[in-house]
Design an enzyme around this catalytic site. Structure first.
Site, short mmCIF file in Angstrom:
data_model
loop_
_atom_site.label_atom_id
_atom_site.label_comp_id
_atom_site.label_asym_id
_atom_site.label_seq_id
_atom_site.Cartn_x
_atom_site.Cartn_y
_atom_site.Cartn_z
N ARG A 1 -3.59 -14.91 -13.56
CA ARG A 1 -4.32 -13.95 -12.72
C ARG A 1 -5.30 -14.73 -11.83
NH1 ARG A 1 -4.02 -9.00 -10.42
NH2 ARG A 1 -5.78 -7.65 -10.88
N THR B 1 3.70 -5.57 -4.95
CA THR B 1 3.80 -6.50 -6.06
C THR B 1 5.29 -6.69 -6.24
OG1 THR B 1 1.78 -5.63 -7.06
CG2 THR B 1 3.33 -6.62 -8.58
N GLY C 1 3.70 -1.45 -8.06
CA GLY C 1 3.23 -0.06 -7.87
C GLY C 1 1.81 0.22 -8.29
O1 DON Z 1 -2.75 -6.30 -10.46
C1 DON Z 1 -2.71 -5.13 -10.13
O2 DON Z 1 -2.72 -4.22 -10.92
C2 DON Z 1 -2.58 -4.77 -8.69
N1 DON Z 1 -3.19 -5.75 -7.85
C3 DON Z 1 -1.15 -4.63 -8.40
C4 DON Z 1 -0.95 -4.11 -7.04
C5 DON Z 1 0.39 -3.58 -6.94
O3 DON Z 1 1.15 -3.45 -7.84
C6 DON Z 1 0.76 -3.16 -5.68
N2 DON Z 1 2.22 -2.95 -5.78
N3 DON Z 1 3.18 -2.59 -5.59
#
Ligand code: DON
Length: 571
Positions: A103, A377, A469
């Site tokens: 992360r 993502t 998502g």
């Molecule tokens: O890590 C996370 O939970 C968010 N930054 C993820 C963002 C995300 O999944 C956008 N996606 N499709």
């Protein structure tokens, strides 16, 4: 007659622009079957790169690392080297599954109050110290079999020689280039330079995209190892961009970044073992807490899309998301209660669910509401011939991240700092939360919803799944696991079928329901029971693998909602 030519040109231009903005249509999942290995990712290029690594004798981690680098080239909106994520690994030798946690991290100069509510997230300040290269290196050092160079080079070749653009990439690239801030802002000049079509027109299926700066960066990483991202020329270019754009990442932040091996969050469901990513990710905790709440309700004895089951799933998710907001953050900074994923605690929560009445979210924890997240993502799943499985989700946060490409280095930077809580104590109906667990601190990881999951039985991988998502990821993965373990659907149907989401606040169900009588009557009943229900057209993109334990055959499924490709390996 004089007007005919300009009119025709206008029509042509309008059609081209309109076409550029159309979301590609795909209505069914793509399925591959194989016996020796499988890679399912967002692009055919990346899946084939991973599959070829398997055919050359690489294991699932080698293939996953190669796939991740290839996605950084071929799926720029989310595949990355400038972001971060979580890789779940289930070894084939009886050793316990682990989470390689990479992360992003708050820079040392970050402060609790560095963001104003409502300010843009598309700038250098929003960038967290990237973790992807460190994470892929750690995964490879811990589990890889082939030389590092050999698994990074396919991505270099794609970027250097160019690769064929498909409908999805054309759509994604045209869409970001059409954004007003990207068209006009100085800080996006490098994105425009690197990603605009060389002839100044929208990208189309069949074009070839070449990314020379990215190729050079990847070649350096291939030849000198992952550390080359965190020191030397690449780090200098990243820090120079920070200095130009009022960002705060320093050379010390980059040198100090460490990916970590963490123990997964474990759980069980109907005799299967579940492994998900632990904090600073909320995915493992929330999916397992929700499943624990649902287990005693015997969902399979009732229709999958009947009102009773949809209600129970939403009520269970509502409660897990409330705990997410109350308790979860970076465990190196925040103490997280152990009981959240226990069966006893779940029984207590289940006992408070009424069978024909929605519980208002305020009644669970009145003081908190969650922030909106954008949907971008990417998830991929990999399995090798020995049964080693990898479930990996990584992200730039928003689609195309901060939209800042590091000049001369060719890669996009994340805007993951937006996943922290921005203002202590501030909660509002628009969706901000201000709990302490996820406030900004120097060196802290921001809370994530990514949920790369592994389901196993008797030490063998049964299911690899995950999704993009934002917070919907948790419910997409929950639904996939329920479809396979509880409703015993074949994996293609499990991924194909409609998805539901509830995240505590906003207090509503979103549902990919169709116009079928079954869905319509369930939605009517849910509304009668006090739920707000909103339809949505697509939720997530869950590229998954299922293993038939009797035959040891692999079924890879690429979701229909965004694209993706399953590449199998059989001898
Ligand atoms: O890590 C996370 O939970 C968010 N930054 C993820 C963002 C995300 O999944 C956008 N996606 N499709």
């Amino acid at each position: 007659m004089k007007l005919a030519l300009p009119c025709l040109l206008f029509l042509l231009l309008a059609t081209t622009l309109a076409r550029a903005a159309d979301l590609p249509a795909r209505t069914s999942v793509q399925v591959a079957r194989a016996s020796q290995g499988m890679v399912v990712s967002e692009t055919p290029h990346a899946s084939r790169v991973g599959r070829d690594v398997l055919t050359r004798g690489g294991n699932a981690v080698d293939a996953a690392v190669a796939t991740a680098f290839a996605l950084a080239v071929t799926w720029p909106e989310a595949g990355n080297i400038g972001g971060g994520g979580f890789m779940m690994v289930h070894p084939a030798d009886g050793k316990p599954p682990v989470c390689v946690e990479y992360r992003e991290t708050a820079p040392a100069a970050a402060t609790e109050t560095m963001f104003e509510l409502g300010e843009s997230r598309y700038n250098c300040k929003a960038v967290g110290v990237p973790g992807t290269v460190g994470g892929l290196q750690l995964a490879h050092e811990s589990f890889g079999r082939l030389p590092w160079r050999d698994i990074v080079m396919p991505a270099v070749r794609l970027a250097e020689s160019g690769f064929v653009v498909d409908d999805w990439l054309a759509y994604s690239t045209n869409k970001v280039l059409e954004q007003e801030n990207v068209r006009l802002g100085d800080r996006y000049a490098e994105l425009r330079r690197v990603y605009s079509h060389p002839q100044g027109r929208p990208w189309r299926k069949g074009d070839v995209m070449v990314l020379l700066d990215l190729a050079r960066t990847l070649r350096t990483i291939a030849e000198r190892g992952g550390n080359a991202f965190y020191e030397g020329r690449i780090a200098d270019l990243l820090v120079a961009e920070m200095q130009r754009g009022n960002g705060i990442i320093s050379k010390q932040d980059l040198e100090g970044y460490r990916a970590k091996i963490r123990k997964p969050i474990g759980g069980t469901y109907r005799g299967y073992d579940l492994y998900g990513p632990p904090p600073p990710c909320s995915g493992g905790t929330c999916v397992i807490e929700t499943l624990n709440i649902l287990e005693p309700f015997k969902l399979r004895e009732h229709p999958r899309f009947g009102a009773r089951n949809l209600h129970l799933i939403a009520e269970a998710a509502r409660r897990a998301f409330a705990d997410r907001a109350k308790y979860l953050g970076d465990p190196d900074f925040t103490s997280i209660p152990k009981h959240l994923t226990g069966k006893e605690y779940a029984a207590k929560l289940a006992g408070a669910i009424k069978l024909d009445e929605a519980t208002p979210s305020e009644a669970i924890a009145p003081e908190i509401q969650l922030a909106d997240e954008s949907p971008d993502t990417t998830h991929f799943s990999v399995i090798d011939g020995d049964g080693m499985g990898v479930s990996n989700t990584y992200t730039l946060e928003a689609s195309w991240g901060s939209r800042i490409v590091v000049p001369g280095a060719g890669f996009l930077l994340n805007n993951e700092m937006g996943d922290f809580n921005w203002k202590r104590g501030h909660t509002d109906r628009k969706g901000r939360i201000g709990t302490d667990a996820n406030l900004i601190r120097p060196g802290k990881r921001m809370l994530s919803s990514q949920s790369p999951f592994i389901v196993a039985r008797d030490g063998k991988v049964v299911l690899l799944t995950g999704s993009p998502g934002g917070r919907t990821i948790i419910n997409t993965v929950l639904g996939n696991i329920l479809n396979v373990l509880e409703f015993e659907m074949p994996i293609d149907k499990a991924i194909d079928t409609a998805r539901l989401h509830h995240q505590w606040f906003p207090d509503e169900i979103t549902f990919e329901g169709t116009k079928s009588d079954e869905h319509a009557s369930a939605v009517k009943k849910l509304r009668d029971w006090g739920h707000t229900v909103r339809y949505r057209s697509r939720q997530g993109s869950a590229h998954s693998i299922h293993v038939d334990l009797k035959t040891s055959k692999y079924v890879g499924v690429a979701d229909w909602r965004r694209g993706g490709f399953a590449a199998g390996h059989s001898q």
